[in-house]
Design a protein around this motif. Structure first.
Motif, PDB file in Angstrom:
ATOM      1  N   HIS A 192      48.707  33.444  42.136  1.00  0.00           N
ATOM      2  CA  HIS A 192      50.017  33.907  42.094  1.00  0.00           C
ATOM      3  C   HIS A 192      50.405  35.364  41.815  1.00  0.00           C
ATOM      4  N   VAL A 193      50.706  36.018  42.754  1.00  0.00           N
ATOM      5  CA  VAL A 193      50.808  37.759  42.438  1.00  0.00           C
ATOM      6  C   VAL A 193      52.294  38.103  42.589  1.00  0.00           C
ATOM      7  N   LYS A 194      52.736  39.040  42.166  1.00  0.00           N
ATOM      8  CA  LYS A 194      53.953  39.747  42.492  1.00  0.00           C
ATOM      9  C   LYS A 194      53.569  41.281  42.710  1.00  0.00           C
ATOM     10  N   ILE A 195      54.213  41.565  44.077  1.00  0.00           N
ATOM     11  CA  ILE A 195      53.758  42.916  44.441  1.00  0.00           C
ATOM     12  C   ILE A 195      55.215  43.632  44.864  1.00  0.00           C
ATOM     13  N   GLY A 196      55.474  44.634  44.227  1.00  0.00           N
ATOM     14  CA  GLY A 196      56.767  45.193  44.455  1.00  0.00           C
ATOM     15  C   GLY A 196      57.718  44.336  43.826  1.00  0.00           C
ATOM     16  N   GLU A 197      58.763  43.734  44.691  1.00  0.00           N
ATOM     17  CA  GLU A 197      59.728  42.931  44.558  1.00  0.00           C
ATOM     18  C   GLU A 197      59.505  41.411  44.894  1.00  0.00           C
ATOM     19  N   ALA A 198      58.290  41.261  45.734  1.00  0.00           N
ATOM     20  CA  ALA A 198      58.024  40.090  46.542  1.00  0.00           C
ATOM     21  C   ALA A 198      56.760  39.348  45.738  1.00  0.00           C
ATOM     22  N   GLU A 199      57.090  38.104  45.806  1.00  0.00           N
ATOM     23  CA  GLU A 199      55.973  37.316  45.194  1.00  0.00           C
ATOM     24  C   GLU A 199      54.980  36.382  46.200  1.00  0.00           C
ATOM     25  N   PHE A 200      53.827  36.279  45.857  1.00  0.00           N
ATOM     26  CA  PHE A 200      52.887  35.505  46.947  1.00  0.00           C
ATOM     27  C   PHE A 200      51.985  34.507  46.338  1.00  0.00           C
ATOM     28  N   ALA A 201      51.661  33.602  46.964  1.00  0.00           N
ATOM     29  CA  ALA A 201      50.604  32.581  46.663  1.00  0.00           C
ATOM     30  C   ALA A 201      49.254  33.122  47.588  1.00  0.00           C
ATOM     31  N   VAL A 202      48.237  33.188  46.579  1.00  0.00           N
ATOM     32  CA  VAL A 202      47.051  33.763  47.395  1.00  0.00           C
ATOM     33  C   VAL A 202      46.320  32.345  47.908  1.00  0.00           C
ATOM     34  N   HIS A 203      46.510  32.276  49.253  1.00  0.00           N
ATOM     35  CA  HIS A 203      46.126  31.212  49.890  1.00  0.00           C
ATOM     36  C   HIS A 203      44.703  30.733  50.065  1.00  0.00           C
ATOM     37  N   SER A 204      43.925  31.763  50.370  1.00  0.00           N
ATOM     38  CA  SER A 204      42.405  31.446  50.680  1.00  0.00           C
ATOM     39  C   SER A 204      41.990  32.646  51.211  1.00  0.00           C
ATOM     40  N   PRO A 205      40.470  32.768  51.051  1.00  0.00           N
ATOM     41  CA  PRO A 205      39.973  34.171  51.635  1.00  0.00           C
ATOM     42  C   PRO A 205      39.931  34.144  52.953  1.00  0.00           C
ATOM     43  N   CYS A 206      39.692  35.325  53.449  1.00  0.00           N
ATOM     44  CA  CYS A 206      39.823  35.390  55.053  1.00  0.00           C
ATOM     45  C   CYS A 206      38.373  35.492  55.532  1.00  0.00           C
ATOM     46  N   GLU A 207      38.040  34.468  56.461  1.00  0.00           N
ATOM     47  CA  GLU A 207      36.803  34.548  57.159  1.00  0.00           C
ATOM     48  C   GLU A 207      36.725  35.506  58.355  1.00  0.00           C
ATOM     49  N   ARG A 208      35.701  36.127  58.442  1.00  0.00           N
ATOM     50  CA  ARG A 208      35.853  37.520  59.293  1.00  0.00           C
ATOM     51  C   ARG A 208      34.992  37.162  60.595  1.00  0.00           C
ATOM     52  N   CYS A 209      35.449  38.024  61.454  1.00  0.00           N
ATOM     53  CA  CYS A 209      34.694  38.007  62.892  1.00  0.00           C
ATOM     54  C   CYS A 209      34.351  39.267  63.208  1.00  0.00           C
ATOM     55  N   LYS A 210      33.825  39.254  64.543  1.00  0.00           N
ATOM     56  CA  LYS A 210      33.143  40.554  65.152  1.00  0.00           C
ATOM     57  C   LYS A 210      34.306  41.789  64.986  1.00  0.00           C
ATOM     58  N   LEU A 211      35.667  41.365  65.158  1.00  0.00           N
ATOM     59  CA  LEU A 211      36.471  42.387  65.303  1.00  0.00           C
ATOM     60  C   LEU A 211      36.280  43.446  63.856  1.00  0.00           C
ATOM     61  N   ILE A 212      35.853  43.022  62.816  1.00  0.00           N
ATOM     62  CA  ILE A 212      35.403  44.093  61.974  1.00  0.00           C
ATOM     63  C   ILE A 212      34.455  45.084  62.381  1.00  0.00           C
ATOM     64  N   THR A 213      33.716  44.843  63.216  1.00  0.00           N
ATOM     65  CA  THR A 213      32.533  45.733  63.647  1.00  0.00           C
ATOM     66  C   THR A 213      33.222  46.760  64.481  1.00  0.00           C
ATOM     67  N   LEU A 214      34.344  46.888  64.845  1.00  0.00           N
ATOM     68  CA  LEU A 214      35.013  47.923  65.757  1.00  0.00           C
ATOM     69  C   LEU A 214      35.627  48.911  65.018  1.00  0.00           C
ATOM     70  N   PRO A 215      35.084  50.040  65.103  1.00  0.00           N
ATOM     71  CA  PRO A 215      35.692  51.346  64.247  1.00  0.00           C
ATOM     72  C   PRO A 215      36.964  51.635  64.827  1.00  0.00           C
ATOM     73  N   VAL A 216      37.847  52.113  64.058  1.00  0.00           N
ATOM     74  CA  VAL A 216      39.048  52.442  64.252  1.00  0.00           C
ATOM     75  C   VAL A 216      39.249  53.592  65.114  1.00  0.00           C
ATOM     76  N   GLY A 217      39.966  53.318  66.238  1.00  0.00           N
ATOM     77  CA  GLY A 217      39.998  54.177  67.445  1.00  0.00           C
ATOM     78  C   GLY A 217      38.976  54.372  68.633  1.00  0.00           C
ATOM     79  N   SER A 218      38.000  53.397  68.268  1.00  0.00           N
ATOM     80  CA  SER A 218      37.006  53.185  69.031  1.00  0.00           C
ATOM     81  C   SER A 218      37.098  51.827  70.188  1.00  0.00           C
ATOM     82  N   GLU A 219      36.405  51.997  71.336  1.00  0.00           N
ATOM     83  CA  GLU A 219      36.399  50.743  72.287  1.00  0.00           C
ATOM     84  C   GLU A 219      35.032  50.131  72.370  1.00  0.00           C
TER      85      GLU A 219
END
Length: 281
Positions: A192-219
């Motif tokens: 449970h985290v407070k960030i600025g004025e908002a509060e969040f439940a940290v639900h789960s880790p994010c499982e990653r796919c091939k999209l993270i292998t795409l450099p920013v601005g590249s095709e």
């Protein structure tokens, strides 16, 4: 004052478009305002992402007071006004969920079809659109993959970069909030985290796919499958895929600004990971 703070706030007005850093954003129950409130779909209503059409990450989408401006290299910008959108809603599909989304305009469809060189339509998360989080029915989500926000940390990025043979940008992980000031992967144990004025439940880790292998601005995706390849060696769940970043569910809406403090209100056990594997030759 907390040693943890927000170093970047990022929105993606159209799902899979170029990241847009902002100085402040309002977090409501669907996520950050203007984040993934638009999405491209094919002729059958199936969502379109950069996983299949990486050029989409070069689309510049800028929210305005009345709507959205679409821009791209070698194309004239197109301004969209929400009040002029079609009153028609159509069923679209996002990761197996059927959602009623508002159609925008023939002009927007033509502009984007020419940009991607495929037949596509732009839809909007309108007033009548509803999309519950799959496993948290009391919470909503925009056109993001599954959860309202994604959090990543600079220290975890740096830890992974030190082990990865190819340079990569933290924005390849498509975070909404980048946090600075903690130890690598300390966020694994946040509940449970407070960030600025908002509060969040940290639900789960994010499982990653091939999209993270795409450099920013590249095709073009990284030919060595990095940083996914390195991430998979060190950060693979016992029961699933490689993880980086944390999915957030909004408990209390509020304003978040760059530099805002982050307070961890409660903790949980870290996920069980497989032992680090030997790099493939």
């Amino acid at each position: 004052m907390s040693s943890l703070f927000v170093s970047d706030i990022v929105i993606y007005p159209v799902k899979s478009c170029a990241p847009l850093s902002v100085d402040r954003a309002w977090a409501d129950y669907k996520g950050l305002n203007a984040d993934r409130r638009y999405m491209l779909v094919d002729k059958d209503g199936l969502f379109i992402t950069a996983r299949k059409y990486p050029k989409l990450t070069r689309l510049l989408a800028t929210p305005t007071e009345t709507g959205l401006v679409l821009s791209a290299v070698d194309k004239d910008s197109l301004s969209l006004v929400i009040n002029e959108f079609s009153e028609t809603y159509a069923e679209v599909k996002v990761w197996g969920q059927v959602v009623s989304a508002q159609k925008c305009s023939d002009e927007a469809d033509q502009w984007l079809s020419e940009f991607l060189q495929i037949d596509c339509q732009l839809v909007y998360f309108g007033e009548l659109t509803r999309r519950p989080v799959k496993d948290v029915e009391t919470s909503e989500v925009s056109f993001a993959d599954g959860y309202p926000l994604l959090l990543a940390t600079e220290s975890s990025h740096q830890w992974l970069q030190e082990r990865c043979p190819a340079p990569f940008d933290i924005h390849q992980f498509r975070p909404n909030l980048v946090i600075t000031g903690n130890l690598p992967f300390a966020e694994d144990q946040w509940l449970h985290v407070k960030i600025g004025e908002a509060e969040f439940a940290v639900h789960s880790p994010c499982e990653r796919c091939k999209l993270i292998t795409l450099p920013v601005g590249s095709e073009s995706f990284n030919s060595l499958q990095e940083p996914l390849r390195t991430l998979s060696q060190y950060r693979r769940l016992e029961s699933g895929g490689a993880i980086f970043g944390q999915n957030l569910v909004v408990i209390k809406p509020g304003l978040i600004t760059k530099g805002a403090s982050v307070e961890v209100l409660s903790y949980k056990a870290a996920p069980e990971l497989k032992a680090p594997s030997t790099p493939r030759s």
